[in-house]
Motif scaffolding. Structure first.
Motif, PDB file in Angstrom:
ATOM      1  N   VAL A  49       0.863  -1.185   0.000  1.00  0.00           N
ATOM      2  CA  VAL A  49       0.000   0.000   0.000  1.00  0.00           C
ATOM      3  C   VAL A  49       0.898   1.233   0.000  1.00  0.00           C
ATOM      4  CG1 VAL A  49      -1.748   1.304   1.258  1.00  0.00           C
ATOM      5  CG2 VAL A  49      -1.902  -1.190   1.136  1.00  0.00           C
ATOM      6  N   PHE A  50       0.933   1.889  -1.122  1.00  0.00           N
ATOM      7  CA  PHE A  50       1.856   2.995  -1.369  1.00  0.00           C
ATOM      8  C   PHE A  50       1.348   4.314  -0.765  1.00  0.00           C
ATOM      9  CE2 PHE A  50       2.651   6.557  -4.412  1.00  0.00           C
ATOM     10  CZ  PHE A  50       4.005   6.727  -4.196  1.00  0.00           C
ATOM     11  N   LEU A  51       0.039   4.462  -0.712  1.00  0.00           N
ATOM     12  CA  LEU A  51      -0.557   5.740  -0.345  1.00  0.00           C
ATOM     13  C   LEU A  51      -1.861   5.518   0.411  1.00  0.00           C
ATOM     14  CD1 LEU A  51      -0.037   8.813  -0.935  1.00  0.00           C
ATOM     15  CD2 LEU A  51      -1.520   8.546  -2.944  1.00  0.00           C
ATOM     16  N   LEU A  52      -2.103   6.339   1.447  1.00  0.00           N
ATOM     17  CA  LEU A  52      -3.373   6.316   2.180  1.00  0.00           C
ATOM     18  C   LEU A  52      -4.121   7.604   1.876  1.00  0.00           C
ATOM     19  CD1 LEU A  52      -2.088   5.063   5.671  1.00  0.00           C
ATOM     20  CD2 LEU A  52      -2.950   3.684   3.782  1.00  0.00           C
ATOM     21  N   GLU A  53      -5.365   7.493   1.448  1.00  0.00           N
ATOM     22  CA  GLU A  53      -6.165   8.669   1.099  1.00  0.00           C
ATOM     23  C   GLU A  53      -7.501   8.630   1.827  1.00  0.00           C
ATOM     24  OE1 GLU A  53      -5.373  11.293  -0.532  1.00  0.00           O
ATOM     25  OE2 GLU A  53      -4.175  10.890  -2.312  1.00  0.00           O
ATOM     26  N   ARG A  54      -8.078   9.822   2.033  1.00  0.00           N
ATOM     27  CA  ARG A  54      -9.413   9.942   2.628  1.00  0.00           C
ATOM     28  C   ARG A  54     -10.388  10.489   1.590  1.00  0.00           C
ATOM     29  NH1 ARG A  54      -9.578  11.519   8.255  1.00  0.00           N
ATOM     30  NH2 ARG A  54     -11.541  12.572   7.735  1.00  0.00           N
ATOM     31  N   ILE A  55     -11.454   9.741   1.306  1.00  0.00           N
ATOM     32  CA  ILE A  55     -12.421  10.178   0.299  1.00  0.00           C
ATOM     33  C   ILE A  55     -13.204  11.402   0.774  1.00  0.00           C
ATOM     34  CG2 ILE A  55     -14.416   8.768   1.036  1.00  0.00           C
ATOM     35  CD1 ILE A  55     -14.798   8.109  -2.005  1.00  0.00           C
ATOM     36  N   ASP A  56     -13.276  11.598   2.122  1.00  0.00           N
ATOM     37  CA  ASP A  56     -14.009  12.738   2.675  1.00  0.00           C
ATOM     38  C   ASP A  56     -13.101  13.929   2.988  1.00  0.00           C
ATOM     39  OD1 ASP A  56     -12.704  11.455   4.725  1.00  0.00           O
ATOM     40  OD2 ASP A  56     -14.492  11.017   5.904  1.00  0.00           O
ATOM     41  N   SER A  57     -11.849  13.859   2.549  1.00  0.00           N
ATOM     42  CA  SER A  57     -10.934  14.988   2.729  1.00  0.00           C
ATOM     43  C   SER A  57     -11.245  16.075   1.693  1.00  0.00           C
ATOM     44  CB  SER A  57      -9.487  14.524   2.572  1.00  0.00           C
ATOM     45  OG  SER A  57      -8.634  15.625   2.408  1.00  0.00           O
ATOM     46  N   PRO A  58     -11.275  17.349   2.090  1.00  0.00           N
ATOM     47  CA  PRO A  58     -11.566  18.432   1.142  1.00  0.00           C
ATOM     48  C   PRO A  58     -10.568  18.476  -0.021  1.00  0.00           C
ATOM     49  CG  PRO A  58     -11.617  19.249   3.404  1.00  0.00           C
ATOM     50  CD  PRO A  58     -11.090  17.858   3.461  1.00  0.00           C
ATOM     51  N   ASN A  59      -9.330  18.029   0.242  1.00  0.00           N
ATOM     52  CA  ASN A  59      -8.292  18.099  -0.792  1.00  0.00           C
ATOM     53  C   ASN A  59      -8.328  16.927  -1.765  1.00  0.00           C
ATOM     54  OD1 ASN A  59      -7.266  20.455   0.411  1.00  0.00           O
ATOM     55  ND2 ASN A  59      -6.071  19.231   1.867  1.00  0.00           N
TER      56      ASN A  59
END
Length: 570
Positions: free
Chosen positions: A49-59
């Motif tokens: 897992v290269f990257l962790l992202e949040r779908i509810d993040s404004p960015n």
């Protein structure tokens, strides 16, 4: 029944079932918390897992995609998340999507997602049932700081709790008999809703089970004393004095603390010292910290002489473990040092001794004098002073000689905040004798205490752990087959199918780490039983009083108007 193992198995399935190659893990706020409770970021990264992202993040919506990466999506099946995921699939940032929901998802929502997958990037959609926070192997939380409004369920909290319990049962492959506390409408409502979903989704609950299982739903109001007490085992003590929030402890307000220690992680999965010591008492922790330091110093000394290529190679190979041990020593020394400082500064040993005596014995005159003596000490914190009066009020509410109003007048002379005074009334309205099913405070005779000193720091002895939560008596009744049907009836038309081996206790209004210790002790003492504890949240005294205050909004003071006078309610 191990909730941490159940969640870890699902995460493993999620990260290993997709095709090999670098991946992105796309989560929401809740699922980020669920995974962070059992895996550190570095452990997740070891699974490609290269990257962790949040779908509810404004960015996130403005971020640039990497089409050569695969995307693992782990979300709660809420309408907000379905909408966000539809937008993602309409303009995909990644080459392939493996979608996992933390709970049951409606077929209509799957259809909507399929309609938005115009570029056919979705390779898989699955339900992985981990819609709860795994705190300890035998302890879980729904993560709701408060769950009531006007002493009734907050509808959103009820729905979230049903979802959390359903996912828990599915993750453990249990289809239990459900019993509930008879005098609590909240317990009855929750039990009925869970039973209804189990019936509706009967195919998911068709497990071939070898052992009987029980879900017992309790109301926090039946035992209001346990969350008010100071604690003396490591995990409970840290939560009471410093607060543990999703395995994290904020130390930034401690003078002189290093920047890297402004927030520390205390996880039974990632910290072997913590895992071994969460149920150790204050005295033993001091001894064990010293052993940890000795171990570190011995390792440091062995690394001092690096005289050859072989020495260098050995040091480099051992360096990650050495560095981890170094960080662990610093972390626990800092935490225990702050606990020790607070214990001495606020006279918590003296406060706790009186708390324990009030919660375990009946001796009105002695207790009243002990409380008055502590209220006169300005070094005792206002919160501890108020909690002593709350415990006294709960214990002696119906005693004709009680001096609740006199103690409140003494608190007023200390210029105690008005909110703490209102909490005394709130706690009696919330969980006074009128609200309790079990006659929790009617102890027939004073408990005989044998003081045995524990080796270690400060001479802490077991006078500080004489209290036993109500849960202890309930578990004893369950394992001995004597839980009363009229006090804890079955949900619906179900019949009692024998003594259960797998027991899930769920407390509406929050569980505590003292109750977690009780369950741990029972699991060790009765190895033929598997007991699991959960709650809408895990309380310390501060969060419990916040919960009580929220629950008491717009509730009339019909049970305390004659008992307590002269407290202003705005």
């Amino acid at each position: 029944m191990n909730v941490i193992a159940a969640v870890k198995a699902y995460v493993l399935k999620m990260t290993e079932e997709s095709e090999p190659g670098m991946k992105v893990l796309l989560m929401d706020k809740d699922t980020t918390g669920i995974i962070s409770m059992v895996y550190g970021q570095s452990e997740i990264q070891q699974k490609e897992v290269f990257l962790l992202e949040r779908i509810d993040s404004p960015n996130y919506s403005n971020s640039t995609g990497l089409r050569y990466l695969k995307c693992l999506v782990f979300l709660r099946p809420t309408q907000k998340n379905i909408t966000a995921l539809c937008n993602e699939l309409r303009n995909p940032k990644y080459g392939a999507y493996y979608i996992y929901f933390s709970n049951i998802i409606a077929k209509a929502d799957i259809k909507i997602l399929a309609e938005h997958d115009e570029q056919e990037v979705v390779k898989e959609v699955q339900e992985l049932y981990m819609d709860y926070l795994a705190v300890n192997p035998h302890l879980f939380s729904i993560g709701l700081p408060t769950c009531m409004l006007s002493l009734s369920w907050n509808p959103a909290a009820l729905q979230r709790t049903v979802q959390g319990l359903i996912s828990l049962l599915l993750s453990l492959k249990k289809s239990p008999t459900i019993r509930f506390q008879a005098n609590s409408a909240l317990c009855r409502d929750l039990g009925s809703r869970v039973d209804e979903v189990m019936g509706k989704e009967s195919s998911l609950f068709a497990f071939g089970q070898n052992s009987q299982s029980l879900l017992l739903i309790l109301d926090r109001r039946d035992d209001p004393m346990t969350p008010l007490l100071n604690q003396w085992t490591y995990q409970a003590m840290v939560h009471e004095l410093l607060s543990i929030n999703n395995n994290r402890v904020n130390l930034s307000n401690i003078p002189g603390v290093a920047k890297e220690l402004s927030e520390v992680v205390l996880s039974v999965e990632q910290d072997t010292f913590y895992a071994k010591n969460i149920f150790m008492n204050y005295g033993e922790i001091g001894t064990n910290i010293k052993q940890l330091m000795d171990q570190f110093q011995a390792k440091a000394k062995s690394h001092q002489k690096i005289e050859s290529i072989a020495d260098m190679k050995n040091f480099v190979e051992a360096y990650p473990q050495f560095k981890k041990l170094s960080g662990n020593v610093t972390k626990h020394v800092t935490v225990v040092g702050e606990l020790s400082s607070m214990v001495n500064k606020y006279h918590l040993l003296d406060v706790s001794e009186v708390e324990q005596e009030i919660s375990s014995q009946i001796d009105h005159s002695s207790h009243l004098q002990s409380i008055k003596k502590l209220l006169a000490n300005q070094e005792v914190r206002d919160t501890d002073a108020a909690k002593l009066v709350m415990l006294y009020a709960l214990r002696y509410q119906n005693n004709s000689n009680n001096d609740i109003n006199g103690l409140i007048d003494t608190l007023k002379k200390r210029n105690i905040p008005e909110r703490l005074l209102r909490n005394i009334v709130n706690i009696l309205e919330y969980a006074g004798s009128h609200a309790r099913q079990s006659d929790l405070l009617n102890v027939e005779s004073a408990v005989k205490i044998t003081k045995r000193f524990i080796k270690g720091l400060s001479g802490v002895d077991n006078v500080y752990t004489q209290h036993k939560p109500l849960l202890h008596d309930i578990l004893e009744d369950i394992v001995k087959g004597r839980l009363k049907d009229q006090l804890y009836p079955l949900v619906g038309n179900h019949t009692n199918s024998g003594r259960p081996q797998d027991i899930i206790i769920f407390i509406i209004g929050g569980a505590t780490y003292e109750e977690s210790l009780t369950v741990h002790t029972f699991n060790k003492s009765y190895p033929s039983f598997n007991i699991l504890l959960g709650g809408t949240t895990i309380h310390n005294s501060t969060s419990f009083l916040d919960e009580v205050e929220q629950a008491m909004r717009n509730v009339s003071r019909k049970h305390t108007t004659r008992t307590i006078r002269n407290i202003r309610f705005d």
